[in-house]
Design a protein around this motif. Structure first.
Motif, PDB file in Angstrom:
ATOM      1  N   TYR A  42       8.119  -5.837   7.491  1.00 38.77           N
ATOM      2  CA  TYR A  42       8.231  -4.693   6.585  1.00 38.77           C
ATOM      3  C   TYR A  42       6.868  -4.280   6.051  1.00 38.77           C
ATOM      4  N   THR A  43       6.240  -5.124   5.286  1.00 42.24           N
ATOM      5  CA  THR A  43       4.963  -4.774   4.667  1.00 42.24           C
ATOM      6  C   THR A  43       3.893  -5.788   5.037  1.00 42.24           C
ATOM      7  N   ASN A  58      -0.034  -6.928   3.994  1.00 51.48           N
ATOM      8  CA  ASN A  58      -0.950  -6.826   2.866  1.00 51.48           C
ATOM      9  C   ASN A  58      -2.237  -7.606   3.110  1.00 51.48           C
ATOM     10  N   SER A  93       2.923  -0.170   4.975  1.00 54.81           N
ATOM     11  CA  SER A  93       4.353  -0.351   5.194  1.00 54.81           C
ATOM     12  C   SER A  93       4.680  -0.193   6.675  1.00 54.81           C
ATOM     13  N   SER A  94       5.947  -0.411   7.005  1.00 54.26           N
ATOM     14  CA  SER A  94       6.354  -0.393   8.407  1.00 54.26           C
ATOM     15  C   SER A  94       6.195   0.986   9.049  1.00 54.26           C
ATOM     16  N   ASP A  95       6.201   2.031   8.211  1.00 54.92           N
ATOM     17  CA  ASP A  95       6.022   3.383   8.763  1.00 54.92           C
ATOM     18  C   ASP A  95       4.558   3.792   8.816  1.00 54.92           C
ATOM     19  N   SER A 137       2.373   3.836   6.213  1.00 58.14           N
ATOM     20  CA  SER A 137       1.827   4.385   4.970  1.00 58.14           C
ATOM     21  C   SER A 137       0.923   3.369   4.295  1.00 58.14           C
TER      22      SER A 137
END
Length: 120
Positions: free
Chosen positions: A32-33, A35, A52-54, A56
């Motif tokens: 998912y994320t 960092n 993020s996964s998209d 962003s």
């Protein structure tokens, strides 16, 4: 179980560039994320950048315009391009993946840390 391996730290002069990478191993379906954190000597760990996964991105104010985070979902990897480095960027950098989808559920994992030293 997912494991993260970091690479790319080192010594660089003020104004120089470094690229950090983080790769996840194991049977992973999605993340998912992703960092990047850092911890300077005597200070708390802080979030530097996230993606993020998209795709962003999010950046700490202190690195906006100088650092670029990216990810490759097919390879489960993440990178941090660091340009115009400053002495204040000296720290141990850690990658962190959250929401790692595995056969047994969702996990979170941390890399071992890589030292970035910016000399003046």
């Amino acid at each position: 179980q997912a494991q993260l391996v970091e690479s790319g730290g080192g010594l660089v002069q003020v104004g120089g560039s470094l690229r950090l990478s983080c790769a996840a191993s194991g049977t992973i379906f999605n993340i998912y994320t992703m960092n990047w954190y850092r911890q300077a000597s005597g200070k708390q760990r802080e979030l530097v950048a996230a993606i993020s996964s998209d795709g962003s991105p999010h950046y700490a104010d202190s690195v906006k315009g100088r650092f670029t985070i990216s990810r490759d979902n097919a390879k489960n990897t993440m990178s941090l391009q660091m340009n115009n480095l400053k002495s204040d960027d000296t720290a141990v950098y850690y990658c962190n993946f959250e929401g790692i989808a595995t056969r047994t559920g969702y996990l979170s994992a941390w890399g071992q840390g890589t030292l970035v030293t910016v000399s003046s």
